[in-house]
Design a protein around this motif. Structure first.
Motif, PDB file in Angstrom:
ATOM      1  N   CYS A 159       0.853  -1.177   0.000  1.00 46.51           N
ATOM      2  CA  CYS A 159       0.000   0.000   0.000  1.00 46.51           C
ATOM      3  C   CYS A 159       0.896   1.237   0.000  1.00 46.51           C
ATOM      4  O   CYS A 159       1.885   1.308   0.733  1.00 46.51           O
ATOM      5  CB  CYS A 159      -0.898  -0.019   1.237  1.00 46.51           C
ATOM      6  SG  CYS A 159      -2.472   0.774   0.968  1.00 46.51           S
ATOM      7  N   LYS A 186      -4.021   4.830   0.188  1.00 42.93           N
ATOM      8  CA  LYS A 186      -5.094   4.961  -0.811  1.00 42.93           C
ATOM      9  C   LYS A 186      -4.885   4.104  -2.050  1.00 42.93           C
ATOM     10  O   LYS A 186      -5.829   3.843  -2.787  1.00 42.93           O
ATOM     11  CB  LYS A 186      -5.238   6.426  -1.247  1.00 42.93           C
ATOM     12  CG  LYS A 186      -5.556   7.369  -0.104  1.00 42.93           C
ATOM     13  CD  LYS A 186      -6.859   7.024   0.567  1.00 42.93           C
ATOM     14  CE  LYS A 186      -7.177   8.006   1.669  1.00 42.93           C
ATOM     15  NZ  LYS A 186      -7.858   7.416   2.789  1.00 42.93           N
ATOM     16  N   LEU A 187      -3.646   3.654  -2.301  1.00 40.26           N
ATOM     17  CA  LEU A 187      -3.354   2.896  -3.506  1.00 40.26           C
ATOM     18  C   LEU A 187      -2.659   1.584  -3.159  1.00 40.26           C
ATOM     19  O   LEU A 187      -1.665   1.568  -2.439  1.00 40.26           O
ATOM     20  CB  LEU A 187      -2.443   3.709  -4.446  1.00 40.26           C
ATOM     21  CG  LEU A 187      -2.029   3.018  -5.745  1.00 40.26           C
ATOM     22  CD1 LEU A 187      -3.232   2.769  -6.647  1.00 40.26           C
ATOM     23  CD2 LEU A 187      -0.973   3.855  -6.460  1.00 40.26           C
ATOM     24  N   ASN A 227      -5.141  -0.183 -13.921  1.00 40.56           N
ATOM     25  CA  ASN A 227      -5.734   0.302 -12.684  1.00 40.56           C
ATOM     26  C   ASN A 227      -7.130  -0.263 -12.515  1.00 40.56           C
ATOM     27  O   ASN A 227      -7.833  -0.516 -13.507  1.00 40.56           O
ATOM     28  CB  ASN A 227      -5.826   1.842 -12.692  1.00 40.56           C
ATOM     29  CG  ASN A 227      -4.476   2.509 -12.714  1.00 40.56           C
ATOM     30  OD1 ASN A 227      -3.687   2.318 -11.800  1.00 40.56           O
ATOM     31  ND2 ASN A 227      -4.205   3.257 -13.757  1.00 40.56           N
ATOM     32  N   ALA A 273      -8.009   1.471   0.852  1.00 41.54           N
ATOM     33  CA  ALA A 273      -7.522   1.750  -0.503  1.00 41.54           C
ATOM     34  C   ALA A 273      -8.665   2.157  -1.430  1.00 41.54           C
ATOM     35  O   ALA A 273      -9.783   1.673  -1.317  1.00 41.54           O
ATOM     36  CB  ALA A 273      -6.793   0.544  -1.058  1.00 41.54           C
ATOM     37  N   ARG A 274      -8.341   3.015  -2.351  1.00 40.33           N
ATOM     38  CA  ARG A 274      -9.302   3.501  -3.335  1.00 40.33           C
ATOM     39  C   ARG A 274      -9.087   2.873  -4.718  1.00 40.33           C
ATOM     40  O   ARG A 274      -9.960   2.959  -5.579  1.00 40.33           O
ATOM     41  CB  ARG A 274      -9.183   5.026  -3.478  1.00 40.33           C
ATOM     42  CG  ARG A 274      -9.392   5.777  -2.189  1.00 40.33           C
ATOM     43  CD  ARG A 274     -10.846   6.126  -2.055  1.00 40.33           C
ATOM     44  NE  ARG A 274     -11.074   7.028  -0.956  1.00 40.33           N
ATOM     45  CZ  ARG A 274     -11.678   6.675   0.165  1.00 40.33           C
ATOM     46  NH1 ARG A 274     -12.061   5.438   0.351  1.00 40.33           N
ATOM     47  NH2 ARG A 274     -11.886   7.551   1.116  1.00 40.33           N
ATOM     48  N   ALA A 275      -7.894   2.289  -4.931  1.00 43.10           N
ATOM     49  CA  ALA A 275      -7.597   1.718  -6.247  1.00 43.10           C
ATOM     50  C   ALA A 275      -6.469   0.700  -6.123  1.00 43.10           C
ATOM     51  O   ALA A 275      -5.701   0.719  -5.153  1.00 43.10           O
ATOM     52  CB  ALA A 275      -7.194   2.818  -7.227  1.00 43.10           C
ATOM     53  N   PRO A 294     -10.373   0.865  -9.972  1.00 43.58           N
ATOM     54  CA  PRO A 294     -10.917   1.620  -8.836  1.00 43.58           C
ATOM     55  C   PRO A 294     -11.617   0.671  -7.866  1.00 43.58           C
ATOM     56  O   PRO A 294     -12.194  -0.333  -8.280  1.00 43.58           O
ATOM     57  CB  PRO A 294     -11.897   2.594  -9.477  1.00 43.58           C
ATOM     58  CG  PRO A 294     -12.200   2.034 -10.821  1.00 43.58           C
ATOM     59  CD  PRO A 294     -11.063   1.135 -11.208  1.00 43.58           C
ATOM     60  N   ASP A 312       0.828   5.819  -1.058  1.00 42.10           N
ATOM     61  CA  ASP A 312      -0.012   7.015  -1.138  1.00 42.10           C
ATOM     62  C   ASP A 312      -0.940   7.122   0.072  1.00 42.10           C
ATOM     63  O   ASP A 312      -2.158   7.241  -0.070  1.00 42.10           O
ATOM     64  CB  ASP A 312      -0.805   7.012  -2.447  1.00 42.10           C
ATOM     65  CG  ASP A 312      -1.470   8.351  -2.740  1.00 42.10           C
ATOM     66  OD1 ASP A 312      -0.991   9.378  -2.212  1.00 42.10           O
ATOM     67  OD2 ASP A 312      -2.468   8.364  -3.480  1.00 42.10           O
ATOM     68  N   VAL A 349      -0.526  -1.407  -4.703  1.00 39.48           N
ATOM     69  CA  VAL A 349       0.293  -1.756  -5.860  1.00 39.48           C
ATOM     70  C   VAL A 349       0.472  -3.272  -5.833  1.00 39.48           C
ATOM     71  O   VAL A 349       1.112  -3.806  -4.924  1.00 39.48           O
ATOM     72  CB  VAL A 349       1.651  -1.030  -5.844  1.00 39.48           C
ATOM     73  CG1 VAL A 349       2.486  -1.448  -7.054  1.00 39.48           C
ATOM     74  CG2 VAL A 349       1.449   0.480  -5.812  1.00 39.48           C
ATOM     75  N   ARG A 361      -3.281  -0.839  -8.546  1.00 36.94           N
ATOM     76  CA  ARG A 361      -2.470  -0.563  -9.732  1.00 36.94           C
ATOM     77  C   ARG A 361      -1.506  -1.723  -9.926  1.00 36.94           C
ATOM     78  O   ARG A 361      -1.013  -2.303  -8.956  1.00 36.94           O
ATOM     79  CB  ARG A 361      -1.703   0.741  -9.521  1.00 36.94           C
ATOM     80  CG  ARG A 361      -0.798   1.157 -10.666  1.00 36.94           C
ATOM     81  CD  ARG A 361      -0.057   2.445 -10.262  1.00 36.94           C
ATOM     82  NE  ARG A 361       0.800   2.915 -11.287  1.00 36.94           N
ATOM     83  CZ  ARG A 361       0.511   3.885 -12.144  1.00 36.94           C
ATOM     84  NH1 ARG A 361      -0.657   4.492 -12.073  1.00 36.94           N
ATOM     85  NH2 ARG A 361       1.370   4.258 -13.060  1.00 36.94           N
TER      86      ARG A 361
END
Length: 163
Positions: free
Chosen positions: A76, A81-82, A158, A114-116, A160, A78, A84, A118
């Motif tokens: 995780c 929020k993200l 990506n 997390a929002r997304a 969401p 950001d 990977v 990647r």
């Protein structure tokens, strides 16, 4: 198969899974010698061991009690929020049975803020691309931070997580 957090005792089996999967996926693209060179470095026991204790990450295996059939690694970034997704591999003989989806779902559940998600994927890895697209990932215009063994940038996808 059930999904659980990887431990030290899993590393030999995870390495074997990665070596087998990489050869099955990439020998035709890069050649067996290059794949062996990559797996000897990236998938050494020491390299895998360092991933077990990486902060703000999740290292998972899919296990049926007799063998490790898949693995996934994500971290995780950001401010949480993200996610990977660094690795998601399933033994070639077990692909298409839902194991990859189980691993992906557990990775997502591991990072509830997390929002997304990647990921980066090699352009010629068409099976992986089809899997990710079937699981809601969309190709980004971004260029991957990594390069494949031929020196080309990887593709970025990506997904969401909240609308």
């Amino acid at each position: 198969m059930f999904v659980r957090t990887a431990s030290e005792r899993d590393l030999i089996a995870v390495r074997a899974l990665l070596v087998e999967t990489w050869h099955a996926t990439y020998d035709a693209i890069y050649g067996a010698a290059k794949v062996t060179e990559i797996t000897d470095d990236w998938h050494s026991i020491a390299s895998l061991r360092s991933r077990l204790t990486k902060p703000v990450s999740e290292f998972l295996v899919a296990d049926d009690g007799k063998r490790i059939g898949g693995m996934a690694l994500a971290e995780c970034v950001d401010s949480g929020k993200l996610v990977v997704l660094k690795q998601l591999y399933v033994l070639p003989s077990l692909q298409g049975r839902g194991i990859g989806g189980m691993l992906l779902d557990e990775i997502i559940e591991s990072f509830p803020e997390a929002r997304a998600v990647r990921l980066e994927v090699e352009e010629q890895n068409t099976r992986a691309i089809a899997f990710y697209e079937a699981n809601g990932f969309v190709r980004s215009a971004d260029v991957g931070k990594h390069t494949d063994a031929s020196g080309k940038p990887t593709l970025v996808y990506n997904r969401p997580l909240v609308g």
